[in-house]
Design an enzyme around this catalytic site. Sequence first.
Site, PDB file in Angstrom:
ATOM      1  N   ALA A 167       6.206   2.304 -10.543  1.00  0.00           N
ATOM      2  CA  ALA A 167       5.533   2.653 -11.797  1.00  0.00           C
ATOM      3  C   ALA A 167       5.384   4.165 -11.841  1.00  0.00           C
ATOM      4  O   ALA A 167       5.130   4.815 -10.833  1.00  0.00           O
ATOM      5  CB  ALA A 167       4.170   1.978 -11.885  1.00  0.00           C
ATOM      6  N   THR A 203       0.968   8.089  -8.953  1.00  0.00           N
ATOM      7  CA  THR A 203       1.120   9.543  -8.924  1.00  0.00           C
ATOM      8  C   THR A 203       2.120  10.042  -7.875  1.00  0.00           C
ATOM      9  O   THR A 203       2.421  11.228  -7.838  1.00  0.00           O
ATOM     10  CB  THR A 203      -0.240  10.217  -8.642  1.00  0.00           C
ATOM     11  OG1 THR A 203      -0.806   9.662  -7.443  1.00  0.00           O
ATOM     12  CG2 THR A 203      -1.205   9.978  -9.792  1.00  0.00           C
ATOM     13  N   ILE A 216       5.434   9.677  -7.436  1.00  0.00           N
ATOM     14  CA  ILE A 216       6.659  10.279  -7.969  1.00  0.00           C
ATOM     15  C   ILE A 216       6.346  11.564  -8.720  1.00  0.00           C
ATOM     16  O   ILE A 216       7.114  12.536  -8.673  1.00  0.00           O
ATOM     17  CB  ILE A 216       7.418   9.263  -8.841  1.00  0.00           C
ATOM     18  CG1 ILE A 216       8.021   8.182  -7.938  1.00  0.00           C
ATOM     19  CG2 ILE A 216       8.494   9.935  -9.673  1.00  0.00           C
ATOM     20  CD1 ILE A 216       8.735   7.072  -8.681  1.00  0.00           C
ATOM     21  N   LYS A 262       6.081   1.644 -19.797  1.00  0.00           N
ATOM     22  CA  LYS A 262       4.682   1.611 -19.366  1.00  0.00           C
ATOM     23  C   LYS A 262       3.867   2.485 -20.314  1.00  0.00           C
ATOM     24  O   LYS A 262       4.151   3.667 -20.469  1.00  0.00           O
ATOM     25  CB  LYS A 262       4.562   2.121 -17.922  1.00  0.00           C
ATOM     26  CG  LYS A 262       3.135   2.236 -17.424  1.00  0.00           C
ATOM     27  CD  LYS A 262       3.105   2.779 -15.998  1.00  0.00           C
ATOM     28  CE  LYS A 262       1.683   3.042 -15.522  1.00  0.00           C
ATOM     29  NZ  LYS A 262       1.636   3.605 -14.162  1.00  0.00           N
ATOM     30  N   THR A 304      13.683   7.661  -2.650  1.00  0.00           N
ATOM     31  CA  THR A 304      13.315   8.311  -3.906  1.00  0.00           C
ATOM     32  C   THR A 304      13.099   9.805  -3.718  1.00  0.00           C
ATOM     33  O   THR A 304      13.632  10.628  -4.471  1.00  0.00           O
ATOM     34  CB  THR A 304      12.050   7.664  -4.492  1.00  0.00           C
ATOM     35  OG1 THR A 304      12.282   6.273  -4.710  1.00  0.00           O
ATOM     36  CG2 THR A 304      11.664   8.319  -5.802  1.00  0.00           C
ATOM     37  N   ALA A 305      12.307  10.192  -2.705  1.00  0.00           N
ATOM     38  CA  ALA A 305      11.987  11.611  -2.504  1.00  0.00           C
ATOM     39  C   ALA A 305      13.228  12.423  -2.176  1.00  0.00           C
ATOM     40  O   ALA A 305      13.449  13.504  -2.738  1.00  0.00           O
ATOM     41  CB  ALA A 305      10.939  11.758  -1.400  1.00  0.00           C
TER      42      ALA A 305
END
Length: 498
Positions: free
Chosen positions: A53, A342, A344, A81, A18-19
């Site tokens: 999430a 938090t 992401i 969400k 992801t990062a």
Amino acid sequence: MMNSSKKISRVVIAGGGTAGWMAAATISKTLGKHLDITLIESDEIGTIGVGEATIPTMISFHRLLQIDEQEFMKAVNGSIKLGISFENWLRPGEKYIHSFGKTGKEFWAADFHHFWLRGKQELGLETPFGDYCLELEAAKQGKFAISKEPWINYAYHMDATAYGKFLRCFSEKLGVKRVEGMIQKVNLHTDTGFIESILLKSGQVVEGDLFIDCTGFRSLLTEQALHTGFEDWSNWLPCDSAYATQETAVAPPIPLTRAIAHDHGWQWKIPLQNRVGTGLVYCSRYQSDESAKQTLLDNLEGEALFEPKLIKFRTGRRLKGWNKNCIAIGLSASFIEPLESTTIFLISSNLLRLVKFFPLNGINELLVNEFNQQSKEEVELVRDFVVLHFHATQRTDTAFWRHCRTMPIPESLSRRINLFRETGRISIKTGELFLVDSWLQVMMGQGIMPKEYHPIVDMVEKDELLRFFHGFRAKVEEEVAKLPMHGDFLKKFCPTEI
């Protein structure tokens, strides 16, 4: 001074996931015309893959990158969400919701909760605080629609592995080159200590001018090569382990993340369209790995899709997010823990900060220092908010919760709690992620109630105030009644083939 007049034209991103792919997407979309961007990734290294999430800031991030929302949600089996349901945090059997919405309507001199406190204390008002929040009521009823009038604030649940693949495709179309390989060595300049290149196990050498460290907890560049240093936060955030898996869905996805407190930590449940992501975060000082794994398996509602994976972590931050010509992004920079989703956000925030401070004409220490200061302040504010959940509990049933309840907390958090408890005021800093409504919902949800309200609310006549409460609540109920069920929205907006 650490200044370097060498122009930056080659960016090397170490690590995918992801990062890494968020970094590739952000830099290529905003600055790609000026840069040669290479991402090093190995199929042999698995990603953590549990950052599933998000919070509403992701919508703005995607708009900046011009990512189509429906295309994204289909690709990641996404769901909506509207907040987090915190269960058993105050006491076993009790729960509250931290929603993404605005509660009530503030007056110029006082926030809405001051009026609500007066109504509760003096006027016999019995309506819960959350009943004046559209997003919270929609979440409770399992409803959602994208709406601009009234605006509904939302975020996503998503498949993190699929998101990495989605961003890889996005980035490669913008010219990012992916190099397959395992990092063997980071080569430093003899005089400056700057990173010059990365040697792969294949023997390939990848040279660059600026390096982005997305190697996760290992922090191969920032820590192992540059020895940046680490500030440990485990005295405030005691959980250090997690087991993660996925389970089959037994019901339609709800528009809420569930955070369920257990004896020695807490469990997440993140409903996607095709399955539920779940895991147990715990403190190994109070629970063994074997016991934690069994606790997770005992609390599955569906069938486990794979054997739970053990993740060990340490909460804290690198002393410098930007060191020499290397910027740490994601888990290589800091880790709080996943309670408020938090991770992401911090990735995207630091990437956007890097774009603003990008050293195209050479690295300037003034820019580096400002980047580091802003990053430090931001992550510490987020840390305080997460620590609040553990500390503000009335649980005394296990040693873990007794420790959390009595542990020393950051002085900055102590000031904020005391200010609210004594006066009802909440002080928010410019640019802070979590605003008044978030602090209110968590503090009151976990038993911190102010002793007084702002006296200016006494200017409002009692009958007028009661009419306002009844009218506002009726408006929330009316708007929620118009919304479709969350599952029906997903079937129309972003149906998957599964």
